[in-house]
Motif scaffolding. Structure first.
Motif, PDB file in Angstrom:
ATOM      1  N   TYR A   1       0.934  -1.575   0.236  1.00 37.12           N
ATOM      2  CA  TYR A   1      -0.397  -0.370   0.352  1.00 37.12           C
ATOM      3  C   TYR A   1       0.559   1.089   0.035  1.00 37.12           C
ATOM      4  N   GLY A   2      -0.017   2.007  -0.543  1.00 33.38           N
ATOM      5  CA  GLY A   2       0.926   3.343  -0.275  1.00 33.38           C
ATOM      6  C   GLY A   2       2.138   3.983  -1.910  1.00 33.38           C
ATOM      7  N   PRO A   3       2.834   4.841  -1.260  1.00 33.69           N
ATOM      8  CA  PRO A   3       4.483   4.950  -2.622  1.00 33.69           C
ATOM      9  C   PRO A   3       5.944   3.394  -2.044  1.00 33.69           C
ATOM     10  N   SER A   4       5.919   3.429  -3.018  1.00 31.32           N
ATOM     11  CA  SER A   4       7.591   2.773  -3.055  1.00 31.32           C
ATOM     12  C   SER A   4       8.228   2.837  -1.569  1.00 31.32           C
ATOM     13  N   ASP A   5       8.950   2.442  -1.084  1.00 34.37           N
ATOM     14  CA  ASP A   5      11.126   2.787  -0.316  1.00 34.37           C
ATOM     15  C   ASP A   5      11.058   2.113  -1.435  1.00 34.37           C
ATOM     16  N   LEU A   6      12.366   2.712  -2.546  1.00 31.08           N
ATOM     17  CA  LEU A   6      12.891   1.875  -2.933  1.00 31.08           C
ATOM     18  C   LEU A   6      14.521   1.271  -1.798  1.00 31.08           C
ATOM     19  N   ASP A   7      14.712   2.092  -1.062  1.00 35.00           N
ATOM     20  CA  ASP A   7      16.064   1.593   0.126  1.00 35.00           C
ATOM     21  C   ASP A   7      15.328   0.929   1.142  1.00 35.00           C
TER      22      ASP A   7
ATOM     23  N   PHE B   1       6.985   3.502  -7.596  1.00 37.16           N
ATOM     24  CA  PHE B   1       5.740   3.719  -7.838  1.00 37.16           C
ATOM     25  C   PHE B   1       4.852   4.725  -6.686  1.00 37.16           C
ATOM     26  N   ASP B   2       4.567   5.941  -6.843  1.00 33.42           N
ATOM     27  CA  ASP B   2       3.748   7.002  -5.829  1.00 33.42           C
ATOM     28  C   ASP B   2       2.870   5.954  -5.456  1.00 33.42           C
ATOM     29  N   SER B   3       2.014   4.888  -6.047  1.00 38.99           N
ATOM     30  CA  SER B   3       0.635   3.901  -5.553  1.00 38.99           C
ATOM     31  C   SER B   3       0.889   2.895  -5.585  1.00 38.99           C
ATOM     32  N   ARG B   4       1.751   1.970  -4.931  1.00 37.86           N
ATOM     33  CA  ARG B   4       1.892   0.556  -5.284  1.00 37.86           C
ATOM     34  C   ARG B   4       0.160   0.116  -5.851  1.00 37.86           C
ATOM     35  N   HIS B   5      -0.396   0.608  -4.771  1.00 35.60           N
ATOM     36  CA  HIS B   5      -2.022   0.102  -4.945  1.00 35.60           C
ATOM     37  C   HIS B   5      -3.032  -0.039  -5.870  1.00 35.60           C
ATOM     38  N   ASP B   6      -2.993   0.996  -6.317  1.00 35.80           N
ATOM     39  CA  ASP B   6      -3.057   1.542  -7.533  1.00 35.80           C
ATOM     40  C   ASP B   6      -3.558   0.739  -9.045  1.00 35.80           C
ATOM     41  N   TYR B   7      -4.342   0.603 -10.010  1.00 36.54           N
ATOM     42  CA  TYR B   7      -4.085  -0.215 -11.396  1.00 36.54           C
ATOM     43  C   TYR B   7      -2.816  -0.762 -11.496  1.00 36.54           C
ATOM     44  N   ILE B   8      -2.760  -2.397 -11.959  1.00 44.64           N
ATOM     45  CA  ILE B   8      -1.347  -3.067 -12.890  1.00 44.64           C
ATOM     46  C   ILE B   8      -1.082  -2.157 -14.135  1.00 44.64           C
ATOM     47  N   GLN B   9      -2.507  -2.018 -14.313  1.00 47.27           N
ATOM     48  CA  GLN B   9      -1.907  -0.756 -15.952  1.00 47.27           C
ATOM     49  C   GLN B   9      -1.162   0.395 -16.256  1.00 47.27           C
ATOM     50  N   VAL B  10      -1.813   1.514 -14.681  1.00 49.72           N
ATOM     51  CA  VAL B  10      -1.357   2.447 -14.563  1.00 49.72           C
ATOM     52  C   VAL B  10      -0.080   2.098 -14.109  1.00 49.72           C
ATOM     53  N   ASN B  11       0.711   1.751 -13.594  1.00 51.99           N
ATOM     54  CA  ASN B  11       2.060   1.519 -12.937  1.00 51.99           C
ATOM     55  C   ASN B  11       2.522   0.688 -14.003  1.00 51.99           C
ATOM     56  N   ALA B  12       1.980   0.009 -15.243  1.00 54.22           N
ATOM     57  CA  ALA B  12       3.452  -0.415 -16.603  1.00 54.22           C
ATOM     58  C   ALA B  12       3.323   1.247 -16.801  1.00 54.22           C
ATOM     59  N   GLY B  13       2.414   1.575 -16.981  1.00 55.83           N
ATOM     60  CA  GLY B  13       2.518   3.155 -17.625  1.00 55.83           C
ATOM     61  C   GLY B  13       3.880   3.967 -17.232  1.00 55.83           C
ATOM     62  N   VAL B  14       4.168   3.611 -15.429  1.00 58.22           N
ATOM     63  CA  VAL B  14       5.426   4.223 -15.037  1.00 58.22           C
ATOM     64  C   VAL B  14       6.552   3.544 -15.920  1.00 58.22           C
ATOM     65  N   ALA B  15       6.323   2.011 -15.630  1.00 59.61           N
ATOM     66  CA  ALA B  15       7.393   1.081 -16.394  1.00 59.61           C
ATOM     67  C   ALA B  15       8.249   0.861 -18.017  1.00 59.61           C
ATOM     68  N   ARG B  16       6.927   2.060 -18.432  1.00 62.13           N
ATOM     69  CA  ARG B  16       7.498   2.165 -19.566  1.00 62.13           C
ATOM     70  C   ARG B  16       8.169   3.004 -19.900  1.00 62.13           C
ATOM     71  N   ALA B  17       7.888   4.098 -18.953  1.00 65.09           N
ATOM     72  CA  ALA B  17       8.811   5.145 -18.553  1.00 65.09           C
ATOM     73  C   ALA B  17       9.668   5.532 -18.531  1.00 65.09           C
ATOM     74  N   CYS B  18       9.075   4.106 -17.579  1.00 65.45           N
ATOM     75  CA  CYS B  18      11.551   3.904 -17.291  1.00 65.45           C
ATOM     76  C   CYS B  18      12.156   3.045 -18.177  1.00 65.45           C
TER      77      CYS B  18
END
Length: 447
Positions: A96-102, A135-152
C-alpha cells in the motif's frame, strides 16, 4: 465443468450479555491497529541502503482509466561504471502507498548465505547497473503503474551508453507490471530493447489471501473511527491492485457469492493481458518461485482452527479463523463477532490454498497481532503466491482448475509461459532471497 468456487456468509444479531459499555467496544476496535493489513515483507536489518548514484522522477505517457501513473527510479551503477551501460530494471511489488526504494534495496541485498553474499552487490560486481523502479501508488491499477514502467524503460534507453540489451522485471506485482508494460510496448510496435525478462515470485496466475482474513479486515475496520485520509485495515484488500492480483476476493464482510469473479477488475485485467499475448514474446522469460517445485506444501491441515479468540469471555466479541478447507460444500472457515453483530462464513469448491507449495506471507500472523492474539510462529504463515502461479504454469487464471501440488520438476516448455524457471528448496517467505534462487539468477543474467 467444475463447480464454481464461492463463499457464503450468515449474519446474526447477538443478544447482549452483561454491560457492554462503549469503552469496551472501543478498546477492542482500537486493538486492531489502523493501517492496511496484508502488506508484503519489510526489512529486518538495520543496515542502511546503498545511496543511488542518481534518481529520476517518472510520469507515465500512457493513461489508464484516465489516470497517469507516477514513480521514481533509483540508479545504482555497476562497479567501475560512471554511466549507465548494462541496465537491469527491477520493479517494486504489492503493498500500500508509495514505494520505499531504500527498503527494496535492503531487502534484496541482505546476506543470503553463511559467507555473507548479497545479491545486489554481486550483480553490481558483475557490471550490471541496477535501476530500482518504484511507484507513487503501489496499490493502484497494474495498468497505471505499467505506464510508469514504460516511462522507465524509455528513460533507460535514452540514458544508456552503448547498446547492451536491457534486463527488465520485478518482484511480486512488479513482475506483473513489467510483464504488462513490455507486452503493451510490443503490441504498439515500440522497441523495448529488453533481452531478458525476470520475475521474482510474481503471481502470474493470481495470489491468495485467506478469505476469512479478508472479511476480518472489513469487519473490524467498520468499528474503528478512521482519521480522514488515513488508510484502514481493508485499504489494501479493496485496492485495484488486490482485486486484480487475488484469485479469490470479497468486497466486504457480508459478501456471499462467487469469489473468482467477484471483482470485474480481475476479469478485465486477465482479458487485457491475454489480448496482449499473455507475455512479451521477444525477451527470454525467466522466473523464480519462493515455493517448492516438488509439490510439497507446508503442513497446514485444511479446515483446522488457526485461532479462536473470545474477548472478555465472548461478551464483547470473538474472532475465529481456519485454514482453507479442501473443496467440499459449505465448509466452515471461521467467523467474527463484535458487539451485537456476528458473522460466520463457509466456502464451497475452494482448494486448500493455505497449504499449497508457494511463497509464504504471515497473513494469519498479521491479523492475530493486530487483534492481540498470541499465535505460534508456525501458524502465522500460509501460502501467498502458489508455485504453480509463480512459474506461470499454463492454466486458466480465472477458474484455477489446476493441481496446487503438481510436481513442477518435469514440466515441459509447452506447459509454462516462461522459458526457464527455478523453484526454491523449501516453502519460504515471499520474495526473500535464498542461496538457490540467487545462484540461479546470477548464472542466468550475470554473464
Amino acid at each position: 465443468m467444475a463447480e464454481e468456487a464461492r463463499i457464503d456468509v450468515k449474519t446474526l444479531l447477538q443478544k447482549a450479555a452483561g454491560d457492554l459499555s462503549a469503552p469496551e467496544l472501543h478498546d477492542l476496535a482500537r486493538s486492531a491497529e489502523s493501517g492496511p493489513w496484508f502488506g508484503t515483507p519489510g526489512v529486518r536489518s538495520g543496515e542502511p541502503a546503498r545511496p543511488p548514484d542518481y534518481e529520476w522522477p517518472l510520469v507515465s505517457e500512457h493513461p489508464y482509466m484516465g489516470k497517469y501513473g507516477k514513480g521514481t527510479a533509483s540508479v545504482h551503477l555497476g562497479n567501475g561504471h560512471d554511466r549507465l551501460v548494462n541496465p537491469m530494471i527491477f520493479a517494486d511489488g504489492f503493498n500500500y502507498g508509495p514505494s520505499d526504494l531504500d527498503t527494496l534495496w535492503q531487502w534484496f541485498n541482505m546476506p543470503y548465505s553463511d559467507a555473507g553474499e548479497r545479491l545486489f552487490d554481486q550483480l553490481l560486481a558483475a557490471g550490471i547497473d541496477i535501476v530500482l523502479l518504484g511507484f507513487d501508488s503501489r496499490h493502484d491499477y497494474i495498468q497505471v503503474n505499467a505506464g510508469v514502467a514504460r516511462a522507465c524503460i524509455g528513460k533507460v534507453i535514452a540514458e544508456r551508453h552503448g547498446n547492451t540489451p536491457l534486463i527488465t522485471g520485478g518482484v511480486s506485482m512488479g513482475g506483473q507490471v513489467t510483464r504488462y508494460a513490455l507486452a503493451a510496448m510490443e503490441h504498439d510496435d515500440e522497441d523495448h530493447q529488453t533481452e531478458t525478462y525476470l520475475s521474482w515470485d510474481s503471481p502470474h496466475n493470481g495470489a491468495w489471501i485467506p478469505l476469512i482474513l479478508q472479511q476480518m479486515a472489513y469487519f473490524f475496520e467498520f468499528f474503528e473511527a478512521l482519521t480522514p485520509g488515513k488508510a484502514g485495515k481493508a485499504s489494501l484488500i479493496r485496492s485495484p491492485a488486490a482485486q486484480q492480483l487475488l484469485w479469490a476476493w470479497v468486497a466486504d464482510a457480508r459478501y456471499s457469492g462467487p469469489i473468482a469473479s467477484a471483482s470485474p477488475l480481475r476479469a478485465q485485467f486477465v482479458r487485457e493481458m491475454a489480448d496482449l499475448g499473455g507475455f512479451p514474446q521477444r525477451p527470454v522469460r525467466l522466473g523464480v518461485a519462493n515455493g517448492r517445485g516438488d509439490g510439497q506444501g507446508p503442513a497446514l491441515p485444511p479446515g483446522e482452527i488457526v485461532f479462536d479468540k473470545k474477548f472478555l469471555g465472548g461478551l464483547v466479541g470473538s474472532a475465529t479463523a481456519r485454514y482453507q478447507p479442501a473443496f467440499g460444500a459449505e465448509q466452515p472457515i471461521g467467523g467474527m463477532h463484535l458487539g451485537l453483530t456476528a458473522r460466520s462464513s463457509t466456502t464451497t469448491a475452494v482448494a486448500p490454498f493455505d497449504g499449497a507449495p508457494g511463497g509464504m506471507l504471515d497473513s494469519f500472523g498479521q491479523v492475530a497481532t493486530a487483534l492481540g492474539i498470541e499465535l505460534e510462529e508456525a501458524k502465522r504463515w500460509s501460502c501467498f503466491v502458489p508455485s504453480v502461479s509463480a512459474v506461470a504454469l499454463d492454466f486458466d487464471p480465472m477458474t484455477w482448475e489446476v493441481d496446487l501440488e503438481q510436481d513442477l520438476r518435469e514440466v515441459s516448455a509447452e506447459h509454462t509461459m516462461l522459458n526457464e524457471f527455478c523453484c526454491n528448496a523449501t516453502n519460504i517467505e515471499h520474495s526473500v532471497v535464498t542461496p538457490m534462487l540467487a545462484e540461479w539468477v546470477l548464472r542466468k543474467i550475470a554473464k
